[in-house]
Design an enzyme around this catalytic site. Structure first.
Site, short mmCIF file in Angstrom:
data_model
loop_
_atom_site.label_atom_id
_atom_site.label_comp_id
_atom_site.label_asym_id
_atom_site.label_seq_id
_atom_site.Cartn_x
_atom_site.Cartn_y
_atom_site.Cartn_z
N ASP A 171 6.95 4.12 6.38
CA ASP A 171 5.81 3.35 6.87
C ASP A 171 5.72 2.02 6.11
OD1 ASP A 171 2.99 3.97 8.44
OD2 ASP A 171 2.68 2.63 6.72
N HIS A 185 3.16 0.72 4.89
CA HIS A 185 2.24 0.86 3.76
C HIS A 185 2.74 1.91 2.78
CE1 HIS A 185 -0.25 -0.49 7.24
NE2 HIS A 185 -0.75 -1.30 6.34
N ASP A 218 5.12 0.56 11.78
CA ASP A 218 4.35 -0.67 11.58
C ASP A 218 5.17 -1.71 10.79
OD1 ASP A 218 4.13 1.02 9.39
OD2 ASP A 218 1.95 1.00 9.31
N HIS A 253 -1.78 8.33 3.18
CA HIS A 253 -2.70 7.70 2.23
C HIS A 253 -3.65 8.70 1.57
CE1 HIS A 253 -1.31 3.74 3.11
NE2 HIS A 253 -1.63 3.82 4.40
N TYR A 289 1.16 0.17 15.16
CA TYR A 289 -0.06 -0.23 15.85
C TYR A 289 0.15 -1.19 17.01
CZ TYR A 289 -1.50 2.20 11.76
OH TYR A 289 -1.61 3.17 10.82
C1 OKP Z 1 -2.30 3.45 7.67
B1 OKP Z 1 -0.80 3.74 7.79
C2 OKP Z 1 -6.81 -4.23 4.98
C3 OKP Z 1 -6.08 -3.71 6.17
C4 OKP Z 1 -5.55 -2.34 5.89
C5 OKP Z 1 -5.74 0.00 6.59
C6 OKP Z 1 -4.32 0.31 6.88
C7 OKP Z 1 -4.04 1.78 6.93
C8 OKP Z 1 -2.63 2.02 7.37
N1 OKP Z 1 -7.65 -5.31 5.29
N2 OKP Z 1 -6.06 -1.39 6.82
O1 OKP Z 1 -0.10 3.60 6.58
O2 OKP Z 1 -0.13 2.96 8.80
ZN ZN Z 2 1.21 2.01 7.73
#
Ligand code: OKP
Ligand code: ZN
Length: 368
Positions: free
Chosen positions: A214, A216, A303, A178, A342
Site C-alpha cells: 500500500d 501508506h 493507491d 493502520h 481510491y
Molecule cells: C488507508 B490505506 C491526510 C490524508 C490521509 C487517511 C489515509 C488512510 C489510508 N490528510 N487520509 O492505507 O489506503
Molecule cells: Zn493506503
C-alpha cells in the site's frame, strides 16, 4: 486463483471523513470494492468464494479486547446518546444520527507522569477518542459487521492457502493495516493482514512474512509484530516525513527485542516511477527470501497508482502485473489481502493485474 468476497462490506458506508477539521466526501467507500469485484468477475481465471465465519477469537489474538468491545457497541451507544441530546431544544428528537467521529483524543502527553486514566464508559465520544487516533474513520450503523466480515474474508483466504492453494486473494473492506493492537484509524478497524498472519503462524508453527505494498505505511501491522521474531514485516511506502501516517515508517525502524531485524521499511519519494519502485521492491523481496519461511501475506494497496486522488506515486496500470510476477518469483504460499486504492477506474485493473502476475496467468508481453 480463488478469491473471497463478502457483500457485507456495504454495511460500512461512510458519507464524510474529517480532514484538517473539514468534512470532505469519504474516500473509503463501497464503490471501491464493487469496482474490484467487477474486474475480477470479468476474468475467467478467478473463482469467487464466500467467506466462512471464524468468530471473534482470531481478532482477540491480535487486538485489545476492550477496543473490540467498544467497536461492537459503539453505534448503539452513540445512537442512544444522540437521541438523548437531540431531545433537548437544539434538534428534532428523530433527527438522523450522524456517524460517530471523535473530536478529542487520548494523546499520551495528557497523562504524562500521571499513570493511565480509567477507560471512559459513559460517553461514546470519549470512548471513540480513547480507541481511535484520528478523524477520518467514521463509525456508522453497519461498521462493526462490515469490519468483522473483512476479517472473515482474510481468514478464509488464509484457509485456502493452508488447504493447499498456492495463492488466494481476500477482497477485504474496510482495510486493516493502520490498526495497531489497541486502536482503530486510517480507515481501518481490525488489522486483517495481521490477523491472517497470526492465523497462519498459529495453525502451522511456521514463520510468516508480510509484504505491505500500500502507498501508506502499515503502522498497525508494524506495531503488532515489532517485537516478534516469527513475523517479518516489509513495507514500501510514501516517506513519513511527508505522508500519512506520519508517525511511523522510517528506515531506521527495524524491530525491537526479539523482533530486531524483522521489520524493514522502504520509504519512497514523491512521484516514484514504475522503474524506481521495481528497483526498491527488489530489496524488499531479497529480505523476504533471506527470512526463509513458507508463508507470505501481501497487504495490497493500489493507491500507488499515478491517478490515485490522495497519494503521490506515479505507477502505471501495467506495472502491477510485473510486481505480481516478482512476488510469484518468491515461490511462497501467498495470501493477498486488499488494503487501499481510491481511483475507482484504475483499482480493478490494477488489482487484477497484480493477481494474474502472482498466479502466473499474466497477459504475455506483446511481441517485440
Ligand atoms: C488507508 B490505506 C491526510 C490524508 C490521509 C487517511 C489515509 C488512510 C489510508 N490528510 N487520509 O492505507 O489506503
Ligand atoms: Zn493506503
Amino acid at each position: 486463483m480463488r478469491w473471497v468476497y463478502s457483500p457485507a462490506h456495504v454495511l460500512h458506508d461512510p458519507v464524510h471523513e474529517v480532514q484538517f477539521g473539514v468534512p470532505v466526501p469519504a474516500y473509503e467507500v463501497p464503490a471501491r470494492a464493487e469496482a474490484i469485484r467487477e474486474a475480477m468477475e470479468a476474468d475467467d481465471s478467478f473463482e469467487r468464494i464466500a467467506p466462512s465465519e471464524h468468530g471473534v477469537e482470531p481478532i482477540l489474538r491480535v487486538h485489545e479486547p476492550r477496543m473490540v468491545h467498544f467497536l461492537e457497541e459503539a453505534w448503539a451507544q452513540w445512537a442512544e446518546h444522540h437521541r438523548r441530546r437531540a431531545a433537548g431544544p437544539v434538534d428534532h428528537p428523530d433527527a438522523p444520527v450522524p456517524a460517530l467521529i471523535p473530536d478529542s483524543f487520548l494523546h499520551p502527553a495528557i497523562r504524562e507522569g500521571m499513570g493511565s486514566s480509567p477507560e471512559p464508559r459513559q460517553n461514546p465520544v470519549a470512548r471513540a477518542g480513547m480507541w481511535g487516533f484520528e478523524t477520518m474513520t467514521p463509525i456508522g450503523p453497519g461498521t462493526y459487521r462490515a469490519a468483522r466480515a473483512a476479517v472473515d474474508v482474510a481468514l478464509t483466504a488464509a484457509d485456502l492457502v493452508l488447504d493447499g492453494q498456492p495463492a488466494a486473494y481476500g477482497l477485504c473492506r474496510p482495510p486493516g493495516h493502520h490498526a495497531p493492537r489497541a486502536a482503530f484509524g486510517g480507515y481501518c478497524f481490525f488489522n486483517n493482514a495481521a490477523i491472517a498472519a497470526e492465523h497462519l503462524a498459529g495453525a502451522t508453527g511456521e514463520r510468516v512474512a508480510i509484504l505491505d505494498l500500500d502507498y501508506h505505511h502499515g503502522n498497525g501491522t508494524q506495531q503488532i509484530f515489532y517485537r516478534r521474531a516469527n513475523v517479518l514485516y516489509v513495507s514500501l511506502h510514501g516517506d513519513p516525513d511527508r505522508a500519512y501516517p506520519y508517525f511511523a515508517g522510517w528506515a531506521e525502524e527495524t524491530g525491537a527485542g526479539p523482533g530486531i531485524g524483522a521489520t524493514l521499511n522502504i520509504p519512497l519519494p514523491e512521484g516514484c516511477s514504475d522503474r524506481a519502485y521495481l528497483t526498491e521492491l527488489r530489496r524488499g523481496l531479497e529480505a523476504i527470501r533471506s527470512y526463509r519461511c513458507p508463508f507470505l501475506v501481501v497487504s495490497l494497496g493500489v493507491d500507488t497508482h499515478r491517478e490515485d486522488p490522495i497519494c503521490d506515486f506515479a505507477l502505471t496500470t501495467p506495472v502491477y502485473e510485473e510486481i505480481g510476477q516478482r512476488v510469484r518469483g518468491l515461490g511462497m504460499r501467498t495470501v493477498v489481502l486488499q488494503e487501499g486504492g481510491y481511483h475507482l477506474p484504475s483499482i480493478g485493473p490494477s488489482v487484477r493485474g497484480f493477481l494474474r502476475g502472482v498466479d502466473g496467468t499474466a497477459t504475455p508481453a506483446p511481441p517485440a
